[in-house]
Design a protein around this motif. Structure first.
Motif, PDB file in Angstrom:
ATOM      1  N   ARG A 104      41.187  49.881  63.692  1.00  0.00           N
ATOM      2  CA  ARG A 104      40.417  50.867  63.511  1.00  0.00           C
ATOM      3  C   ARG A 104      40.366  51.934  64.168  1.00  0.00           C
ATOM      4  N   ASP A 105      40.626  51.883  65.780  1.00  0.00           N
ATOM      5  CA  ASP A 105      39.662  53.169  66.394  1.00  0.00           C
ATOM      6  C   ASP A 105      41.716  53.669  66.916  1.00  0.00           C
ATOM      7  N   ALA A 106      42.641  53.211  65.900  1.00  0.00           N
ATOM      8  CA  ALA A 106      43.204  54.344  66.233  1.00  0.00           C
ATOM      9  C   ALA A 106      43.228  55.495  64.974  1.00  0.00           C
ATOM     10  N   PRO A 107      44.306  56.373  65.228  1.00  0.00           N
ATOM     11  CA  PRO A 107      43.892  58.099  64.446  1.00  0.00           C
ATOM     12  C   PRO A 107      44.686  57.559  63.105  1.00  0.00           C
ATOM     13  N   ILE A 108      46.058  57.416  63.183  1.00  0.00           N
ATOM     14  CA  ILE A 108      46.721  57.130  62.145  1.00  0.00           C
ATOM     15  C   ILE A 108      47.345  55.450  61.959  1.00  0.00           C
ATOM     16  N   VAL A 109      47.302  54.980  60.629  1.00  0.00           N
ATOM     17  CA  VAL A 109      48.248  53.780  60.595  1.00  0.00           C
ATOM     18  C   VAL A 109      49.161  53.767  59.591  1.00  0.00           C
ATOM     19  N   LEU A 110      50.324  53.246  59.407  1.00  0.00           N
ATOM     20  CA  LEU A 110      51.711  53.669  58.217  1.00  0.00           C
ATOM     21  C   LEU A 110      50.883  52.183  58.068  1.00  0.00           C
ATOM     22  N   PHE A 111      51.031  51.781  56.466  1.00  0.00           N
ATOM     23  CA  PHE A 111      51.304  50.879  55.621  1.00  0.00           C
ATOM     24  C   PHE A 111      52.912  51.082  54.820  1.00  0.00           C
ATOM     25  N   ASP A 112      54.258  49.863  55.160  1.00  0.00           N
ATOM     26  CA  ASP A 112      55.559  49.956  55.065  1.00  0.00           C
ATOM     27  C   ASP A 112      55.348  48.221  54.171  1.00  0.00           C
ATOM     28  N   ILE A 113      55.531  49.819  52.263  1.00  0.00           N
ATOM     29  CA  ILE A 113      55.057  48.617  51.484  1.00  0.00           C
ATOM     30  C   ILE A 113      56.164  49.033  50.503  1.00  0.00           C
ATOM     31  N   PRO A 114      56.792  48.045  50.160  1.00  0.00           N
ATOM     32  CA  PRO A 114      58.152  48.972  49.199  1.00  0.00           C
ATOM     33  C   PRO A 114      57.112  48.559  47.848  1.00  0.00           C
ATOM     34  N   LEU A 115      57.040  48.054  47.138  1.00  0.00           N
ATOM     35  CA  LEU A 115      55.867  48.256  45.379  1.00  0.00           C
ATOM     36  C   LEU A 115      54.975  49.021  45.888  1.00  0.00           C
ATOM     37  N   LEU A 116      54.489  49.926  46.941  1.00  0.00           N
ATOM     38  CA  LEU A 116      53.373  50.435  46.937  1.00  0.00           C
ATOM     39  C   LEU A 116      52.671  51.949  45.650  1.00  0.00           C
ATOM     40  N   LEU A 117      54.280  51.941  45.145  1.00  0.00           N
ATOM     41  CA  LEU A 117      53.579  53.215  44.045  1.00  0.00           C
ATOM     42  C   LEU A 117      52.966  52.149  42.828  1.00  0.00           C
ATOM     43  N   GLU A 118      54.196  51.153  42.722  1.00  0.00           N
ATOM     44  CA  GLU A 118      53.791  50.406  41.937  1.00  0.00           C
ATOM     45  C   GLU A 118      52.804  49.582  41.524  1.00  0.00           C
ATOM     46  N   THR A 119      52.278  49.053  42.943  1.00  0.00           N
ATOM     47  CA  THR A 119      50.423  48.435  42.930  1.00  0.00           C
ATOM     48  C   THR A 119      50.290  48.988  42.926  1.00  0.00           C
ATOM     49  N   GLY A 120      49.996  49.927  43.518  1.00  0.00           N
ATOM     50  CA  GLY A 120      48.172  51.516  43.407  1.00  0.00           C
ATOM     51  C   GLY A 120      48.072  51.194  45.102  1.00  0.00           C
ATOM     52  N   VAL A 121      48.704  50.496  45.821  1.00  0.00           N
ATOM     53  CA  VAL A 121      47.667  50.037  47.512  1.00  0.00           C
ATOM     54  C   VAL A 121      47.215  51.628  47.636  1.00  0.00           C
TER      55      VAL A 121
END
Length: 199
Positions: A104-121
């Motif tokens: 939570r204290d990081a300025p930026i984090v990355l979610f590596d998600i193959p179906l990111l757009l399909e699942t609506g995260v």
């Protein structure tokens, strides 16, 4: 002054587009990465095994999920795939929430998600790893156990590369070498940091 939570960058890309290597480039720049595939791998070796074994008999062996057997059970069965996703998505979401809390204290984090757009995260910006279709095909068909049928089934599950790029805030082209991709990642992070500072 930035928000109390990190800026969440979502990384996606169709199979064979170089998403995994792109995620490593973000990690090399010091960005914490949540790897959805790794989370599923952990669940297949632990918390989800019993329920998957009940729901899909014959897909677990020696206390872990047999990924090949599970893939065979759901590849051409949309209803079975939907059942599997209903089991897995809440568990992965809980792991993603714990990751976000831990960073939570990081300025930026990355979610590596193959179906990111399909699942609506929900994310703050979308990065799509992309490459020409012919490069994608060569990469995917070189994978062990891959067949034309399996490749077609995987593509059918995923939004097309063109659709993904149309929804992206940033695109990393992965067909021009690692150094070219690394420079694109650095430019994306610089742009995001400028936006964070401007808030």
């Amino acid at each position: 002054m930035r928000e109390a939570r990190p800026f969440i960058l979502g990384l996606t890309g169709s199979i064979g587009m170089g998403k995994t290597e792109t995620a490593k480039l973000f990690a090399a720049q010091g960005i914490p990465v949540f790897d959805a595939d790794a989370a599923i791998h952990d669940l297949y070796a632990g918390a989800a095994v019993e329920e998957i074994g009940r729901e899909f008999p014959g897909t677990t062996r020696n206390g872990v999920v047999d990924r090949a057997a599970l893939s065979a059970a759901v590849t051409n069965d949309p209803a079975a795939l939907a059942r599997l996703e209903s089991l897995m998505h809440p568990r992965v979401a809980a792991m993603r929430d714990r990751f976000l809390q831990a960073h939570r204290d990081a300025p930026i984090v990355l979610f590596d998600i193959p179906l990111l757009l399909e699942t609506g995260v929900a994310v703050d910006a979308v990065v799509v790893a992309s490459a020409p279709a012919e490069v994608q095909r060569v990469r995917v068909m070189a994978r062990p156990g891959m067949s034309e049928e399996k490749f077609a089934a995987l593509l059918a599950r995923q939004m097309s590369d063109a659709e993904k790029r149309a929804q992206a805030h940033y695109v990393v082209m992965t067909d021009k070498g690692l150094e070219h991709a690394r420079e694109q990642v650095k430019m994306i992070l610089a742009d995001i940091r400028n936006k964070i500072c401007a808030k």
